[in-house]
Design an enzyme around this catalytic site. Structure first.
Site, PDB file in Angstrom:
ATOM      1  N   TYR A 133       0.827  -1.214   0.000  1.00  0.00           N
ATOM      2  CA  TYR A 133       0.000   0.000   0.000  1.00  0.00           C
ATOM      3  C   TYR A 133       0.856   1.257   0.000  1.00  0.00           C
ATOM      4  CZ  TYR A 133      -3.971  -2.992   1.242  1.00  0.00           C
ATOM      5  OH  TYR A 133      -4.944  -3.961   1.246  1.00  0.00           O
ATOM      6  N   HIS A 134       1.815   1.328  -0.910  1.00  0.00           N
ATOM      7  CA  HIS A 134       2.641   2.529  -1.007  1.00  0.00           C
ATOM      8  C   HIS A 134       3.389   2.563  -2.342  1.00  0.00           C
ATOM      9  CE1 HIS A 134       5.526  -0.397   0.736  1.00  0.00           C
ATOM     10  NE2 HIS A 134       6.415   0.259   0.011  1.00  0.00           N
ATOM     11  N   ALA A 135       3.992   3.710  -2.597  1.00  0.00           N
ATOM     12  CA  ALA A 135       4.930   3.914  -3.700  1.00  0.00           C
ATOM     13  C   ALA A 135       6.130   4.627  -3.079  1.00  0.00           C
ATOM     14  CB  ALA A 135       4.293   4.757  -4.804  1.00  0.00           C
TER      15      ALA A 135
END
Length: 137
Positions: free
Chosen positions: A53-55
């Protein structure tokens, strides 16, 4: 602070072996297109749990399921896709501009991650709206 938009991709590493077993070689700047600064692995994750759930702003990563399998959802604002990592020779080169979520872990999955940068919490984009603001343009 926008990163150069690169495309995440799958590469195949070479498997060597004979009747004694198999060996796969991963080399920075050869197999992996960046210097490796950090190594970690994810294991013991239940199949119904999603992780990630990230970049990132700058960190590039290589993801390898050295045992078992999992799926990786990728979203770079232009395309959304799911990648199955089910072989220790399959390497996902994950670019910073891809929002990613790992899921559907097999019970024996060990997901090895090679990263281009040391951990820095400021490098993470954990809010999807912020991700769209940075990379959606």
């Amino acid at each position: 602070m926008e990163s150069e938009a690169l495309e995440s991709s799958i590469i195949e590493s070479t498997m060597l072996g004979d009747e004694r077993g198999h060996l796969t070689v991963i080399e920075a700047e050869n197999t992996i297109p960046f210097d490796i600064k950090r190594v970690f692995y994810i294991y013991g994750t239940l199949s119904n749990i999603r992780r990630g759930y990230h970049a990132h702003y700058k960190t590039r990563q290589a993801l390898i399921s050295v045992s078992g399998s999992c799926k990786v959802y990728l979203d770079n604002t232009k395309r959304k896709t799911d990648i199955l990592l089910d072989s220790p020779t399959k390497v996902l080169i994950l670019e910073p501009n891809d929002w990613h979520e790992m899921y559907d872990f097999s019970s024996d999955c060990v997901l090895l991650v090679l990263a281009s940068h040391l951990y820095d919490s400021a490098d993470y984009i954990r809010d999807y709206d912020k991700f769209i603001e940075v990379y959606g343009g």
